[in-house]
Design a protein around this motif. Structure first.
Motif, mmCIF file in Angstrom:
data_model
loop_
_atom_site.group_PDB
_atom_site.id
_atom_site.type_symbol
_atom_site.label_atom_id
_atom_site.label_comp_id
_atom_site.label_asym_id
_atom_site.label_seq_id
_atom_site.Cartn_x
_atom_site.Cartn_y
_atom_site.Cartn_z
ATOM 1 N N LYS A 59 -40.934 24.038 51.244
ATOM 2 C CA LYS A 59 -40.229 23.858 52.511
ATOM 3 C C LYS A 59 -39.827 22.410 52.736
ATOM 4 O O LYS A 59 -39.830 21.908 53.853
ATOM 5 N N GLN A 60 -39.521 21.727 51.637
ATOM 6 C CA GLN A 60 -38.986 20.373 51.753
ATOM 7 C C GLN A 60 -37.476 20.462 51.631
ATOM 8 O O GLN A 60 -36.955 21.292 50.883
ATOM 9 N N LEU A 61 -36.786 19.591 52.360
ATOM 10 C CA LEU A 61 -35.322 19.589 52.298
ATOM 11 C C LEU A 61 -34.866 19.039 50.960
ATOM 12 O O LEU A 61 -35.415 18.071 50.446
ATOM 13 N N LEU A 62 -33.826 19.669 50.378
ATOM 14 C CA LEU A 62 -33.274 19.198 49.119
ATOM 15 C C LEU A 62 -32.041 18.333 49.400
ATOM 16 O O LEU A 62 -31.331 18.549 50.374
ATOM 17 N N GLU A 63 -31.821 17.391 48.512
ATOM 18 C CA GLU A 63 -30.660 16.512 48.629
ATOM 19 C C GLU A 63 -29.480 17.194 47.924
ATOM 20 O O GLU A 63 -29.563 17.488 46.730
ATOM 21 N N PRO A 64 -28.375 17.488 48.637
ATOM 22 C CA PRO A 64 -27.264 18.154 47.954
ATOM 23 C C PRO A 64 -26.611 17.236 46.918
ATOM 24 O O PRO A 64 -26.587 16.015 47.098
ATOM 25 N N VAL A 65 -26.097 17.815 45.827
ATOM 26 C CA VAL A 65 -25.401 17.015 44.815
ATOM 27 C C VAL A 65 -23.903 17.333 44.806
ATOM 28 O O VAL A 65 -23.184 16.899 43.926
ATOM 29 N N VAL A 66 -23.453 18.120 45.788
ATOM 30 C CA VAL A 66 -22.013 18.379 45.928
ATOM 31 C C VAL A 66 -21.580 17.860 47.299
ATOM 32 O O VAL A 66 -22.402 17.666 48.191
ATOM 33 N N SER A 67 -20.276 17.617 47.458
ATOM 34 C CA SER A 67 -19.791 17.171 48.766
ATOM 35 C C SER A 67 -18.793 18.190 49.315
ATOM 36 O O SER A 67 -18.313 19.064 48.585
ATOM 37 N N ILE A 68 -18.478 18.027 50.581
ATOM 38 C CA ILE A 68 -17.589 18.962 51.263
ATOM 39 C C ILE A 68 -16.220 18.938 50.576
ATOM 40 O O ILE A 68 -15.693 17.871 50.263
ATOM 41 N N GLY A 69 -15.685 20.121 50.317
ATOM 42 C CA GLY A 69 -14.374 20.216 49.672
ATOM 43 C C GLY A 69 -14.455 20.363 48.158
ATOM 44 O O GLY A 69 -13.446 20.675 47.519
ATOM 45 N N ASP A 70 -15.627 20.133 47.570
ATOM 46 C CA ASP A 70 -15.779 20.274 46.110
ATOM 47 C C ASP A 70 -15.575 21.723 45.682
ATOM 48 O O ASP A 70 -15.978 22.646 46.379
#
Lengths: 544, 184
Positions: A59-70
């Motif tokens: 239940k830890q937040l993950l860091e996204p490796v994609v950005s909006i619009g990808d």
């Protein structure tokens, strides 16, 4: 070869029709009510949007490796070890509600799905695919194993039994221990055992049974792969005897496997009596090995690893290069118009699942539960996304929890059915009085939340919900204690620092004072000298 | 004559030895009781919530623990600990459970301080006031609260000359994931 075949026969026929080797305490005989098994497993069409929570098992937040619009491709990472279920475009990152008994908002990636798979999409940062580099089954050195585990991780493999524990993490220590003896650290009399859990004891869930009927060969290949990689001494697939069709399919696949590969330890097919909750990990381990696992220990400490049959299939799929992005879900329950088992991509909303299977009417008229009648919880928001934990969506005519609870009459029925030898009435008593530590002392954390006590309680007390509630309270208290310890250390360190600074300052003041105390004498001399010099100069001037 | 003298000398010697021995025992007992007192102070301190808010009138949790053990001060002066702490202290010290003395403050749900950064003038006064070093910053530079270390003690509020510190509902461990209390 014939010897081995005989061994399997013995396992299937002799042991299968008798009782399982070990009994467990309590449990319930519930009439199986598996629906939709006559239909084949359909893959439901992709919805317009997929919602993927950015959370890991802890239940830890993950860091996204994609950005909006990808543009994203199926299998490409959205975050570390989180493969994308379909081709599409990242629409946004926002807080959405996720599948959970208590409504909870968490950070999710929303993907606009591009259905046509023919259009070429420029690929983003995709993990390297290691699958092609893994050669045959029998390569068993550490580097191949580590590569295999890494692939499982990258393919986002989690257990499909309901808790969604990361599979690679479960296998890690076992796979790296080359020697079978090092795999049974605590109890040396225990064989290093791999158990494939195909019991599926909850009476109305049928996703594992449907999977076994459709993909028995792949499952057996997956188990064979696991067996060879972890080098166990015993490998068992346990199925409840209420699933004759699945047993027949698996048996056929096992025999086919035996004719093609040579092995010293054939996969045992163990038919166990239909008794809820035989599919709970700790209970199944007890049935197969006779070993009870205390809550403070893990099965791996006793040389046992237990994986769901769906996970074994996913392991095979991963070996074929397919990441885990979908699962089979049972649509069932007394009020489901068209009960069936369907393959659903993670992130699909419940509403879309029901609408595309002809179960739209259940949305309006009935109570929907995620999970079966015993272990599930009611769902109010139909936009909740399906995850690897969601094994069942069931529709019920009335809210089961609406029945009014009466006071406990101490009838002891819950004690008789508890598979973990707990005293549910006593725990309920302590929890009602907010006596948290007492409930911990009475092994609250051993509770597997199977719900047997709820079923038998003549006063309709939601015992297992009380236990879930108390567990959360205790975890919160533990956390507070931890925070208090940190604050205490910071406070003490600060006080030490302040004292040190004060002492340094006092030392500095004392030093300056002592300097002043010696200087005046010199100073007076200096002044006297200066006056003398000035007078001398004046005298000289007058003379001249 | 000689025997009398000898007797007297022996008597004095015995008295001297006995006296020395008694003194030794006495000091050992003293030592022992002060050790016991220290360990009791530690136990009491561990039962306190470590907010270090000084609402009890002592400059921190440990000083309050010392006051309870050494001077027999009331155990109901800790608002952040509330009834839970009072009960734990009463059990430990064999005292009756008494209600919280609300003159010291009310028991509040967990909270943390945040600095409204556009208003902060960088005076460092809050940094000096924080009992757990949970504020970072430097003179004329913007300050910020380390949220995970903030105990919500409110001690940074009075010194702030521009009132740019606010208290918001605090973090909780897994309570966001908690199961609701059954209705029945």
């Amino acid at each position: 070869m014939s010897k081995l075949l005989k061994k399997i026969e013995r396992v299937v026929f002799n042991r299968g029709n008798n009782e399982a080797p070990f009994k467990f305490h309590g449990g319930l005989e519930l009439a199986p009510n598996k629906l939709g098994l006559d239909k084949s497993i359909q893959t439901i069409p992709l919805p317009n949007e997929l919602v993927i929570p950015l959370l890991n098992y802890h239940k830890q937040l993950l860091e996204p490796v994609v950005s909006i619009g990808d543009h994203v491709q199926k299998g490409q990472w959205l975050a570390h070890n989180l493969p994308c279920p379909a081709n599409g475009t990242v629409r946004c990152l926002e807080e959405r509600e996720v599948m959970q008994a208590q409504p909870l908002l968490t950070q999710c990636i929303v993907i606009d799905v591009i259905v046509s798979s023919k259009t070429a999409i420029p690929s983003g940062t995709s993990p390297t695919n290691n699958c092609n580099t893994i050669s045959g089954y029998n390569d068993n050195d550490n580097s191949t194993n580590n590569l295999w585990l890494e692939t499982l991780q990258q393919h986002g493999l989690t257990g499909l039994g309901g808790a969604a524990f990361p599979t690679a993490a479960k296998l890690q220590t076992w796979v790296n221990a080359n020697n079978a003896n090092t795999k049974k650290a605590v109890n040396t009399s225990q064989l290093a055992t791999l158990i494939i859990n195909a019991a599926e004891c909850e009476p109305s869930i049928a996703c594992d049974e449907a999977l076994m009927q459709a993909h028995a060969d792949e499952i057996v290949k997956g188990i064979e792969l696991l067996k060879n990689r972890v080098q166990c001494e015993r490998c068992v697939i346990a199925i409840e005897d209420s699933k004759p069709r699945a047993i027949a399919k698996i048996k056929l696949a096992l025999e086919k496997q035996l004719t093609t590969t040579k092995t010293d330890t054939p996969i045992e097919l163990l038919t166990i009596p239909t008794r809820y909750p035989s599919g709970a990990e700790s209970v199944l381990i007890k049935i197969v090995t006779g070993q009870s696992i205390p809550k403070s220990k893990l099965p791996i400490d006793f040389g046992v690893v237990c994986l769901n049959v769906g996970t074994a299939y996913a392991v095979w799929q991963s070996y074929q290069g397919e990441p885990l992005t979908s699962r089979i879900i049972s649509l069932t329950g007394p009020a489901m118009p068209n009960p069936c088992n369907v393959r659903v991509s993670f992130g699909t909303s419940i509403e879309h699942v029901l609408k595309s299977t002809g179960n739209e009417s259940a949305l309006k008229n009935y109570t929907i539960r995620a999970g079966g009648p015993l272990t599930g919880f009611p769902v109010r928001n139909m936009q909740l996304p399906v995850s690897s934990k969601t094994n069942c969506i069931s529709a019920h005519t009335s809210n089961a929890s609406a029945t009014v609870a009466q006071p406990c009459i101490r009838c002891n029925a819950c004690v008789d059915v508890c598979p973990e030898y707990l005293l549910p009435q006593q725990l309920h008593w302590h929890i009602s009085a907010a006596n948290w530590q007492q409930s911990r002392a009475q092994n609250l954390f051993d509770c597997i939340e199977c719900g047997c006590c709820d079923v038998v309680c003549p006063s309709n007390i939601e015992l297992s919900n009380y236990f879930r509630y108390a567990k959360a309270q205790l975890l919160e208290l533990d956390w507070q204690e931890e925070q208090a310890k940190i604050a205490q250390i910071r406070y003490e360190n600060r006080n030490k620092r302040l004292e040190r600074l004060k002492a340094e300052r006092e030392k500095e003041i004392a030093f300056r004072k002592s300097k002043l105390a010696t200087k005046p004498a010199q100073g007076e001399n200096n002044i006297a000298d200066a006056i003398a010099r000035a007078k001398a100069r004046q005298r000289n001037k007058k003379k001249s | 004559m000689a025997t009398t003298l000898l007797t007297v000398i022996v008597c004095f010697a015995i008295l001297y030895i006995a006296g020395a021995w008694l003194t030794h025992i006495h000091s050992a007992a003293n030592q022992n009781s002060s050790d016991k007192q220290q360990s009791l102070i530690n136990t009491v301190n561990e039962l306190l919530p470590q907010t270090q808010c000084a609402q009890c009138g002592y400059p921190g949790c440990r000083p309050y623990a010392e006051a309870i053990v050494k001077n027999g001060i009331d155990i109901n002066l800790c608002p952040p600990g509330g009834d839970q702490t009072i009960e734990a202290l009463a059990n430990l010290l064999g005292q009756p459970v008494i209600p919280l003395n609300t003159e010291m403050g009310e028991n509040k749900p967990p909270q943390v301080a945040i600095i409204v950064e556009k208003d902060c003038i960088g005076c460092t006064l809050c940094i000096q006031a924080c009992p757990v070093d949970a504020i970072v910053g430097a003179a004329t530079f913007m300050h910020t609260v380390i949220e995970q270390d903030c105990t919500g003690c409110e001690l940074c509020l009075p010194p702030c000359p521009v009132d740019c510190i606010e208290l918001v509902p605090g973090k909780t461990g897994i309570s966001n994931w908690a199961w609701p209390k059954p209705a029945s």
